[in-house]
Scaffold this active site. Sequence first.
Site, PDB file in Angstrom:
ATOM      1  N   ASP A 163      44.754  26.486  40.023  1.00  0.00           N
ATOM      2  CA  ASP A 163      43.535  25.871  39.503  1.00  0.00           C
ATOM      3  C   ASP A 163      43.838  24.855  38.402  1.00  0.00           C
ATOM      4  OD1 ASP A 163      40.802  25.437  39.230  1.00  0.00           O
ATOM      5  OD2 ASP A 163      40.587  27.021  37.726  1.00  0.00           O
ATOM      6  N   GLU A 413      49.802  35.410  38.247  1.00  0.00           N
ATOM      7  CA  GLU A 413      48.725  35.861  39.129  1.00  0.00           C
ATOM      8  C   GLU A 413      49.087  35.941  40.609  1.00  0.00           C
ATOM      9  OE1 GLU A 413      44.695  34.933  36.624  1.00  0.00           O
ATOM     10  OE2 GLU A 413      45.128  33.633  38.333  1.00  0.00           O
ATOM     11  N   ASN A 466      45.413  38.904  32.941  1.00  0.00           N
ATOM     12  CA  ASN A 466      44.383  37.868  32.899  1.00  0.00           C
ATOM     13  C   ASN A 466      43.073  38.513  33.328  1.00  0.00           C
ATOM     14  OD1 ASN A 466      46.535  36.187  32.366  1.00  0.00           O
ATOM     15  ND2 ASN A 466      46.517  35.151  34.341  1.00  0.00           N
ATOM     16  N   TYR A 472      33.551  36.070  36.036  1.00  0.00           N
ATOM     17  CA  TYR A 472      33.624  36.071  37.499  1.00  0.00           C
ATOM     18  C   TYR A 472      32.984  37.325  38.091  1.00  0.00           C
ATOM     19  CZ  TYR A 472      36.863  32.153  37.028  1.00  0.00           C
ATOM     20  OH  TYR A 472      37.429  30.936  36.727  1.00  0.00           O
ATOM     21  N   GLU A 504      45.213  35.822  29.480  1.00  0.00           N
ATOM     22  CA  GLU A 504      44.076  34.937  29.773  1.00  0.00           C
ATOM     23  C   GLU A 504      42.797  35.729  29.592  1.00  0.00           C
ATOM     24  OE1 GLU A 504      44.009  32.777  33.463  1.00  0.00           O
ATOM     25  OE2 GLU A 504      46.133  32.248  33.361  1.00  0.00           O
ATOM     26  N   TRP A 549      42.222  31.804  27.275  1.00  0.00           N
ATOM     27  CA  TRP A 549      42.290  30.776  28.300  1.00  0.00           C
ATOM     28  C   TRP A 549      41.060  29.897  28.153  1.00  0.00           C
ATOM     29  CZ3 TRP A 549      46.182  29.205  31.065  1.00  0.00           C
ATOM     30  CH2 TRP A 549      45.961  28.340  32.135  1.00  0.00           C
ATOM     31  N   LYS A 568      37.016  26.004  30.338  1.00  0.00           N
ATOM     32  CA  LYS A 568      37.236  27.206  29.526  1.00  0.00           C
ATOM     33  C   LYS A 568      37.898  26.895  28.182  1.00  0.00           C
ATOM     34  CE  LYS A 568      37.420  30.589  33.278  1.00  0.00           C
ATOM     35  NZ  LYS A 568      37.258  29.678  34.422  1.00  0.00           N
TER      36      LYS A 568
END
Length: 603
Positions: A163, A413, A466, A472, A504, A549, A568
Site C-alpha cells: 500500500d 505483514e 500492526n 478496518y 503500526e 502509522w 494516516k
Amino acid sequence: MLRPVETPTREIKKLDGLWAFSLDRENCGIDQRWWESALQESRAIAVPGSFNDQFADADIRNYAGNVWYQREVFIPKGWAGQRIVLRFDAVTHYGKVWVNNQEVMEHQGGYTPFEADVTPYVIAGKSVRITVCVNNELNWQTIPPGMVITDENGKKKQSYFHDFFNYAGIHRSVMLYTTPNTWVDDITVVTHVAQDCNHASVDWQVVANGDVSVELRDADQQVVATGQGTSGTLQVVNPHLWQPGEGYLYELCVTAKSQTECDIYPLRVGIRSVAVKGEQFLINHKPFYFTGFGRHEDADLRGKGFDNVLMVHDHALMDWIGANSYRTSHYPYAEEMLDWADEHGIVVIDETAAVGFNLSLGIGFEAGNKPKELYSEEAVNGETQQAHLQAIKELIARDKNHPSVVMWSIANEPDTRPQGAREYFAPLAEATRKLDPTRPITCVNVMFCDAHTDTISDLFDVLCLNRYYGWYVQSGDLETAEKVLEKELLAWQEKLHQPIIITEYGVDTLAGLHSMYTDMWSEEYQCAWLDMYHRVFDRVSAVVGEQVWNFADFATSQGILRVGGNKKGIFTRDRKPKSAAFLLQKRWTGMNFGEKPQQGGKQ
C-alpha cells in the site's frame, strides 16, 4: 559493503544532477544497443529522484517497463594509477550499467547499493559515457512482489500488493570513487558492554589486500586503543556509550599497507549493547521503550528520491514530537538516514523490502489473476525465498556497523496462517541469525494473524504487531475496539512471553476535517483513537514500544479506499501537523526518555 568516504587516500566524485532520460516503450533498447550512442528523444531528469512525478505526463507516472539514463562524465586527471569504482546507492527495482560500450554490472533490488571496479574501462583525464537501463517491474520472484498485466488496450500495467506507490528510478546518489590498489574492502565491528557499563570491548574484522592496523579514537580524536591484523579485540575502560538520545561515536581508523601503498578508512563506531530478556528490550542493559513511527521515503515531486532538506526537517519534527525511534518501513532507507540516526541517538528497526506476501488484503489483484495459494509454485516459491535471502544479506552487509540499528525485520505483514508459511520463513530466520548473531530479529505481524492462527512468531525474538481495531474492523466503535485490542495483546503475552512492539497503529485522517461527534476521518477521531490505544499499551506489561502509522501522509496506487493517498499521517504529506501531533508530543515528551509510562488507564 563500506560506504564511500573521502580520506587522505580516497576521493569521491558525485554524479548527482541532470541526466538524459528516455522511456523504452517498445522494449527495444537492449536489442538496439542504446548504450552505444547518445539516447534518442531524451529529456533531462534529476538524479536522485523517482522518474514518475518529475514530468507533467500521466503515462510516465504509471509507466511499467525499461527506462534509460545516460550522462557523460569526466575522469579527473589526478586519478591516474588509482582504482576507480562506480557506485549506485539505489536503483529501483533493477539496473544494468554500461561504461561506454562495456557492461559493468547489474543488480536486482531497489533499495541497496551496488558497485563495480571500472578501472579497466576509463582513462584519467578523459570523458566516459555512463548508461543505465532501469526496470520497475515486479513479479512473484522479486522483493517486493507484484504482477505485470496487460490491459484491454495492450498497455502493460504494474500491479503490486503493498500500500504505497511504486516509485522507481535512480533514487539515491551515484558516484565515482577511488582507492589505492591496496585497499580496505570491508569492516565488521561488534561491541560488548559490561554489566556495570564501566568496561567495553570492540571486536573488529577487516577484509583488505594489505597489512592491517587499527586505531580507536574518541570524539576528540584521542587514541583509545590500537591493534594489528585483520581481526582482534580492543579493550575500552570507562567507555562513552552510544545511548538512545545521545549518539556518541568513536572512530575506528583502519589502515591497509603494502610495500608501496596504503589505504585509510575511518569507520564511526557506537559502543552499545542490545539484548532481549524476557519481556524486555535492553539497550546497554537497561529496558528501552520505543516511541516513534513507521515512515516512508516519500515526498511531493521527488517520490522516493533522497533529499537532504527533507531529512533534516523530518528529524526536526521527530525531535519536537518526542520520537526516539522508527522502522524503515518497508525497505532499507538511504544510508544518510542511518548516519543521522547514529549521530543523534535515534533507535532504528531496519527492514527488508519484503512486503506484500499476502492474498488476503485485497491489494493489487485484478479479476482472475489472484493465485489460489500464497506459498506455491505460482506465487511465493523457492526462487522468491532465494531473492528474499539475498535482500537480507545485502541489508545486513550494508548496515551491520550502525549502532542505531538494534533489530532486523525480515518482512512486513506476510500471511503466516497458510500451509507453507513456516517452511518459507524458518530458513530465513535461521540465516539472519547466522549473518548477525548480535541483534534480535523480527517479522512484522499482520492484523488477522492472531495468537491462535499465526504459525511463525516463535521463530523471532520480538513480536511486532500492526493493529487497526477501530478502523478496518470495529469501525468507529472505540469502546469495543479497546476490549478486543487488549484481549489480543494479553493472548500474545501469555503465548510468547516476548517484548511486544506495536509497529503500526493509526487511522486515515483528513487534515481540517472536524466533528463534534468524533466521526471517522476527522482529526478528533484520530486523537480519541490514539488515546484509546495508549490506555491499552500502558496496561499490558509486555508492550515495550509504540510506533504510529504513519509519520506523514504518503502516495499510494489509485483505489476506492485511498483518496489522494494514505492519510494516516500525523503530519500531512507537506509536513503540516494534524491535531494528533500535539497529542503525541504531550504524551512522548511527558515520558522519562526511553521508559514505559506507568500502568493506568483503567476501563
